[in-house]
Design a protein around this motif. Structure first.
Motif, PDB file in Angstrom:
ATOM      1  N   TYR A 126      -6.047   4.055   3.348  1.00 51.76           N
ATOM      2  CA  TYR A 126      -7.258   4.228   4.071  1.00 51.76           C
ATOM      3  C   TYR A 126      -7.228   3.441   5.403  1.00 51.76           C
ATOM      4  O   TYR A 126      -6.755   2.519   5.376  1.00 51.76           O
ATOM      5  N   LEU A 127      -7.995   4.121   6.413  1.00 54.95           N
ATOM      6  CA  LEU A 127      -7.854   3.488   7.736  1.00 54.95           C
ATOM      7  C   LEU A 127      -9.375   3.336   8.103  1.00 54.95           C
ATOM      8  O   LEU A 127     -10.313   4.181   7.834  1.00 54.95           O
ATOM      9  N   ILE A 128     -10.032   1.932   8.489  1.00 54.37           N
ATOM     10  CA  ILE A 128     -11.225   1.738   9.136  1.00 54.37           C
ATOM     11  C   ILE A 128     -11.085   1.577  10.472  1.00 54.37           C
ATOM     12  O   ILE A 128     -10.435   0.288  10.944  1.00 54.37           O
ATOM     13  N   VAL A 129     -11.761   2.053  11.521  1.00 59.79           N
ATOM     14  CA  VAL A 129     -11.770   1.824  12.882  1.00 59.79           C
ATOM     15  C   VAL A 129     -12.917   1.392  13.465  1.00 59.79           C
ATOM     16  O   VAL A 129     -14.270   1.625  13.098  1.00 59.79           O
ATOM     17  N   GLN A 130     -13.129   0.022  14.037  1.00 60.79           N
ATOM     18  CA  GLN A 130     -14.019  -0.786  14.420  1.00 60.79           C
ATOM     19  C   GLN A 130     -14.012  -1.104  16.045  1.00 60.79           C
ATOM     20  O   GLN A 130     -12.930  -1.195  16.327  1.00 60.79           O
ATOM     21  N   VAL A 146      -8.324  -2.201  13.575  1.00 58.20           N
ATOM     22  CA  VAL A 146      -8.295  -1.142  12.590  1.00 58.20           C
ATOM     23  C   VAL A 146      -7.819  -1.878  11.371  1.00 58.20           C
ATOM     24  O   VAL A 146      -6.905  -2.686  11.551  1.00 58.20           O
ATOM     25  N   LEU A 147      -8.262  -1.599  10.365  1.00 63.06           N
ATOM     26  CA  LEU A 147      -8.017  -1.960   9.000  1.00 63.06           C
ATOM     27  C   LEU A 147      -7.045  -1.104   8.184  1.00 63.06           C
ATOM     28  O   LEU A 147      -7.880   0.049   8.131  1.00 63.06           O
ATOM     29  N   MET A 153      -5.907  -0.934  -2.054  1.00 65.91           N
ATOM     30  CA  MET A 153      -6.692  -1.821  -1.307  1.00 65.91           C
ATOM     31  C   MET A 153      -5.970  -2.791  -0.641  1.00 65.91           C
ATOM     32  O   MET A 153      -6.669  -3.968  -0.326  1.00 65.91           O
ATOM     33  N   LYS A 206      -9.262   6.980  17.910  1.00 71.30           N
ATOM     34  CA  LYS A 206      -8.503   7.415  16.745  1.00 71.30           C
ATOM     35  C   LYS A 206      -7.440   6.762  16.281  1.00 71.30           C
ATOM     36  O   LYS A 206      -6.726   6.421  17.122  1.00 71.30           O
ATOM     37  N   THR A 215      -2.655  10.621   7.504  1.00 75.31           N
ATOM     38  CA  THR A 215      -3.904   9.644   7.213  1.00 75.31           C
ATOM     39  C   THR A 215      -4.231   9.295   8.685  1.00 75.31           C
ATOM     40  O   THR A 215      -3.658   8.691   9.406  1.00 75.31           O
ATOM     41  N   ALA A 217      -8.292   7.917  10.998  1.00 73.27           N
ATOM     42  CA  ALA A 217      -9.722   7.824  11.104  1.00 73.27           C
ATOM     43  C   ALA A 217     -10.144   7.502  12.421  1.00 73.27           C
ATOM     44  O   ALA A 217      -9.336   7.454  13.282  1.00 73.27           O
ATOM     45  N   ALA A 219     -13.615   6.782  15.376  1.00 67.42           N
ATOM     46  CA  ALA A 219     -14.735   5.951  15.479  1.00 67.42           C
ATOM     47  C   ALA A 219     -15.296   6.594  16.771  1.00 67.42           C
ATOM     48  O   ALA A 219     -14.670   6.316  17.628  1.00 67.42           O
TER      49      ALA A 219
END
Length: 535
Positions: A126-130, A146-147, A153, A206, A215, A217, A219
Motif C-alpha cells: 500500500y502507498l499513501i501520498v500526502q 509517501v508512506l 502493514m 504520483k 503498485t 497511489a 494525490a
C-alpha cells in the motif's frame, strides 16, 4: 485428485484409501510479498512429508518440504516469489516480454501430486501520498510524504520508489527517486516547486514502487493564482436528506471576516439537483432572490416548487447542490460558498445484506448478517428495524453501536419450500424494504460454517450432516479464519456434527473490520466445503 476455489483461498486436495493431503493458498499470489500457505493431511497418517513449490518455465520456485505430524497439526508454510524468480535471464526473450498472469502451484506427497494455476498480482502493498496543503501558487514549494507498507502493514524499506509531479496535461514535470535501502521507516519525503507559469487546474502527485511492481497511489493538488479572501461563506441546512413527504427546506447562509466579525451585505442562493453519477447542468440552476445579510441570511425553499423546476419527479438518490454569493455592502467585494451534503432519498435508512449467504440448508439454522446505514452511508447504530420471513409477522430487532445485527435461528415457515424470502425495513418505511431470496442447497453432503453469538460471546460454529455412527467415512473438519488474504487461525476437529470454538479478542482484532471463515471436510474422496464473511 480434485480442485476447489473458495473465495479468498484455493485448495489442492488428493486422496488414497481415505487419507488426504491438502494445501491452502491465496487465490492471488502477490509478487515480492511473503505469502502463507497451509499444508496438512486428513486421515490416520503420521509424520507424512509434503512438498510444496511454485513452477514457472520448468523452474521450481520457493520449494518447501514439510513433515506433517498428523491431521491435528497442519503446518503454515511461508513462500515468496520475486522478480528475479520470474524475469532473471529471460527479459531479452521476445516471447517472454509480457508479465505472466498465472503461476503453477504444485503439491507432492504420499497421496499423489496436484497442480493448479494461481493468479499473479504485481500490486503488493500500500502507498499513501500526502501533501502539506491542497492549494498551491506558481513558484510555491510542494512538500510530499509517501508512506509505503507491505501487506502486513509493515514499512517497505527494500524497494525502489519514485514520486512524480504531473501537470493537468499529463506531463511529468518533476521526479524524485529513492533507491532500495535508502529508507528506514517506510516514510519517503520530497519537495517539488511549481513552475512560474504553470497550467492552472488539478495537478497530480504520483508515487510508484519500482522494478516489476505496478503498485502506485496518487494525490491531487490544485494550482491557481491565489487571492486571499477577506471573508468566508458557509451554507447550512440542519438536515442530511429530503424525503418525498417533506414540503420545505430551510437554508442559512453565513459570512464572517477572517478575524471573526460578521459581514454586512446581501446574499443570494442558487439551487441545482445532481443525479448520482452525473455532472451538474448549469442551465437548470434555480435562483432564489437576494436577501439582506448581517452575519447570516435565512432562506426557505419550497420542495414542490424546486421539483417543478426539475421535471416534477422526486429525484431519489440525487444530491441537492446549494451555492451562494455574498456581496459586502462597504466595498462590493464578493465571496462564494457551496454545499452538497443533502440527498433526496425515499427512506432515511438502507440495508446491506451482501455478507449473508444466498442459500440455506434444510434442517440447518440460517444466520443473516445485516448492516443498517443512514442514507449518507454512515452506520445506523442502536436503530430498530423489522424482519419478516416468507411474508410472516414482522419481528423487531435492534442494531448494535456499529449498525450491525446477526439474526440467528431463521428457518423457513414451510419446510417444503425450495426458496425463502427475507425482508428487512425501517418500521416507518416498509415500502423501502430490502429483500433477500434464498435458494435451498440440495447437495448430497452438507456443511455450514458461521460466526454465531452465544451467551454474550462470539463463536465460530460449523453444522454438518455427519452420521456419527459412520464417522470413519469422514476425514475430520478443518476450520480456517482469514483476513486480508492472511491466515489468522486454524482449528481441526475429528468428525463431529457441530464443532465450534470461541473467538478470542486477539483474533477479532486481527480480522477487524471484516474476516472470512472457511470450513471443509472430505468423504468418499469428495470435498465438502463452506465459507462466510463475518464482522
Amino acid at each position: 485428485m480434485g480442485f476447489i476455489s473458495i473465495l479468498l483461498f484455493a485448495a489442492c486436495i488428493s486422496s488414497v484409501k481415505g487419507n488426504y493431503q491438502y494445501v491452502l493458498a491465496p487465490n492471488v499470489i502477490r509478487l515480492e510479498n511473503e505469502e502463507t500457505l497451509l499444508v496438512g493431511i486428513f486421515g490416520d497418517g503420521k509424520n507424512q512429508i509434503v512438498t510444496v513449490y511454485f513452477e514457472y518455465l520448468k523452474k521450481h520456485i520457493s520449494k518447501n518440504m514439510t513433515t506433517i505430524k498428523d491431521a491435528d497439526h497442519p503446518v503454515e508454510v511461508t513462500i515468496k516469489i520475486t522478480g528475479d524468480d520470474l524475469f532473471k535471464d529471460i527479459d531479452a526473450s521476445p516471447k517472454l516480454k509480457e508479465k505472466p498472469k498465472t503461476i503453477k502451484l504444485v503439491c507432492e506427497g504420499p497421496y499423489g501430486k496436484q497442480v493448479r494455476d494461481i493468479a499473479l498480482s504485481y500490486t503488493p502493498g500500500y502507498l499513501i501520498v500526502q501533501t502539506d496543503k491542497p492549494l498551491y501558487n506558481p513558484e510555491e514549494k510542494v512538500n510530499v510524504r509517501v508512506l509505503a507498507m507491505d501487506e502486513s502493514m509493515k514499512p517497505i524499506k527494500d524497494k525502489q520508489l519514485a514520486i512524480d509531479l504531473i501537470s493537468p496535461t499529463n506531463m511529468t514535470v518533476g521526479r524524485i527517486s529513492f533507491d532500495p535501502g535508502s529508507n528506514k521507516n517506510g516514510f519517503y519525503k520530497g519537495q517539488f516547486e511549481i513552475p512560474p507559469f504553470p497550467d492552472f487546474g488539478t495537478w497530480t502527485i504520483k508515487a510508484k514502487l519500482g522494478g516489476k511492481l505496478d503498485t502506485y497511489a496518487i494525490a491531487p493538488i490544485d494550482v491557481r493564482e491565489f487571492v486571499l479572501p477577506t471573508f468566508g461563506v458557509e451554507i447550512s441546512t440542519g438536515r442530511e436528506y429530503i424525503l418525498p413527504n417533506h414540503t420545505k427546506i430551510d437554508v442559512t447562509v453565513s459570512a464572517k471576516y477572517v478575524y471573526g466579525k460578521p459581514v454586512d451585505g446581501s446574499a443570494g442562493l442558487e439551487i441545482n439537483i445532481r443525479k448520482k453519477g452525473d455532472v451538474s447542468d448549469p442551465k437548470r440552476v434555480l435562483t432564489i432572490g437576494r436577501k439582506p445579510l448581517n452575519g447570516s441570511a435565512d432562506f426557505e425553499v419550497p420542495i414542490a416548487k424546486l421539483l417543478q423546476s426539475f421535471g416534477g419527479q422526486f429525484p431519489a438518490d440525487a444530491v441537492l447542490e446549494l451555492s451562494s454569493t455574498v456581496y459586502e455592502s462597504a466595498t462590493g467585494k464578493e465571496e462564494s460558498g457551496a454545499d452538497d451534503s443533502v440527498m433526496f432519498v425515499n427512506c432515511p435508512f438502507k440495508f446491506d445484506l451482501s455478507r449473508s449467504k444466498t442459500t440455506y440448508r434444510e434442517g440447518f439454522y440460517y444466520y443473516i448478517q445485516i448492516k443498517m446505514l443512514h442514507a449518507n452511508g454512515q452506520p445506523a447504530g442502536r436503530k430498530l428495524f423489522n424482519l419478516t420471513i416468507d411474508g410472516g409477522s414482522p419481528n423487531q430487532h435492534l442494531t448494535n453501536e456499529d449498525g450491525h445485527y446477526l439474526a440467528a435461528h431463521i428457518q423457513p415457515e414451510n419446510q417444503n419450500l425450495k426458496r425463502m424470502k427475507i425482508k428487512v425495513y425501517d418500521p416507518a418505511f416498509e415500502n423501502c424494504a430490502h429483500e433477500l431470496v434464498l435458494e435451498q442447497y440440495t447437495g448430497e453432503r452438507q456443511i455450514v460454517v458461521e460466526k454465531v453469538e452465544k451467551e454474550g460471546a462470539s463463536f465460530i460454529q460449523a453444522n454438518t450432516d455427519i452420521n456419527i455412527k459412520q464417522a470413519d467415512k469422514y476425514s475430520g473438519i478443518l476450520i480456517l479464519i482469514t483476513a486480508r488474504g492472511k491466515i489468522v487461525q486454524t482449528k481441526y476437529f475429528p468428525p463431529f456434527k457441530t464443532p465450534s470454538f470461541k473467538l478470542e479478542q486477539d483474533v477479532m482484532d486481527k480480522v477487524s473490520p471484516v474476516g472470512r471463515v472457511f470450513a471443509f471436510m472430505c468423504t468418499n474422496a469428495q470435498l465438502v466445503a463452506d465459507s462466510s464473511i463475518f464482522m
